[in-house]
Design an enzyme around this catalytic site. Structure first.
Site, PDB file in Angstrom:
ATOM      1  N   ARG A 175       0.800  -1.300   0.042  1.00 27.14           N
ATOM      2  CA  ARG A 175      -0.087  -0.156  -0.035  1.00 27.14           C
ATOM      3  C   ARG A 175       0.625   1.365  -0.268  1.00 27.14           C
ATOM      4  O   ARG A 175       0.264   2.298  -0.293  1.00 27.14           O
ATOM      5  CB  ARG A 175      -1.074   0.583   1.313  1.00 27.14           C
ATOM      6  CG  ARG A 175      -1.918  -1.150   0.389  1.00 27.14           C
ATOM      7  CD  ARG A 175      -3.756  -1.144   1.893  1.00 27.14           C
ATOM      8  NE  ARG A 175      -3.034   0.286   3.421  1.00 27.14           N
ATOM      9  CZ  ARG A 175      -3.006  -0.748   4.400  1.00 27.14           C
ATOM     10  NH1 ARG A 175      -2.570  -1.841   4.666  1.00 27.14           N
ATOM     11  NH2 ARG A 175      -2.991  -0.233   5.325  1.00 27.14           N
ATOM     12  N   ASN A 176       2.214   0.972  -0.155  1.00 25.02           N
ATOM     13  CA  ASN A 176       3.093   2.747  -0.029  1.00 25.02           C
ATOM     14  C   ASN A 176       2.850   2.802  -1.622  1.00 25.02           C
ATOM     15  O   ASN A 176       2.978   2.365  -3.131  1.00 25.02           O
ATOM     16  CB  ASN A 176       4.148   1.794  -0.056  1.00 25.02           C
ATOM     17  CG  ASN A 176       5.441   3.162   0.786  1.00 25.02           C
ATOM     18  OD1 ASN A 176       5.970   4.371  -0.315  1.00 25.02           O
ATOM     19  ND2 ASN A 176       5.750   3.294   1.768  1.00 25.02           N
ATOM     20  N   LEU A 177       2.610   4.316  -1.778  1.00 23.53           N
ATOM     21  CA  LEU A 177       2.650   4.980  -3.180  1.00 23.53           C
ATOM     22  C   LEU A 177       3.727   5.079  -3.640  1.00 23.53           C
ATOM     23  O   LEU A 177       3.765   5.582  -4.889  1.00 23.53           O
ATOM     24  CB  LEU A 177       1.655   5.707  -2.777  1.00 23.53           C
ATOM     25  CG  LEU A 177       0.121   5.421  -2.548  1.00 23.53           C
ATOM     26  CD1 LEU A 177      -0.983   7.042  -1.890  1.00 23.53           C
ATOM     27  CD2 LEU A 177      -0.382   4.620  -3.158  1.00 23.53           C
TER      28      LEU A 177
END
Length: 169
Positions: A40-42
């Site tokens: 979920r890290n962008l």
């Protein structure tokens, strides 16, 4: 229980114009030995959008895209103790920064340092900045963290803010 965590080597070559700095890799990144590995890290989706490469590339291919665009990637900390992946859990008395004097001596083209979140900027300013040569004067830019913990800012807004990086390439 806290444990001593060791960061990664920089992803770079001597031609980098931009250095992106995180604080310390999270648990998932440490497990996989990859920067920004949490699903979920962008960070990687933002880089793929801005640098126009497929988000689906393998990790080595993504890091190669950064190098090709003259972007270096590293963390402020060489090691520290931390319980979770949260920057707020870093035990300040255990902080050991990376050797930035050596890094900048080998990377003379750096024009900007972009901090991926407030903690990396805070640690850099407190433990590193005053140790650097006064003639080294890049632009310092605080960027919104790409971490899933920073969900208050939309992906679209993060991309907009991170697009400043393109001015330095």
């Amino acid at each position: 229980m806290t444990e001593l965590l060791n960061g990664f080597s920089a992803i770079s070559n001597g031609h980098a114009r931009v250095l992106i700095l995180g604080s310390m890799p999270g648990k998932r990144s440490l497990q996989l030995q990859q920067y920004y590995a949490h699903p979920r890290n962008l960070f990687w989706p933002i880089m793929a959008d801005l640098l126009e490469f497929p988000e689906s590339l393998e990790y080595d291919q993504r890091t190669e895209q950064l190098i090709k665009k003259r972007i270096a990637l590293w963390d402020v900390l060489q090691n520290c103790e931390r319980e979770s992946s949260l920057d707020s859990d870093i035990k300040s008395h255990t902080i050991k920064p990376n050797d930035f004097r050596q890094f900048f001596n080998a990377h003379g083209a750096i024009r900007a340092i972009l901090f991926n979140g407030k903690k990396s900027e805070e640690i850099f300013n407190r433990h590193v900045k005053q140790t650097l040569d006064n003639s080294f004067n890049p632009d310092y830019l605080a960027m919104p963290s790409t971490s899933p913990a920073n969900a208050a800012i939309s992906k679209k807004e993060k991309i907009r803010r991170w697009s400043v990086l393109l001015n330095y390439l």
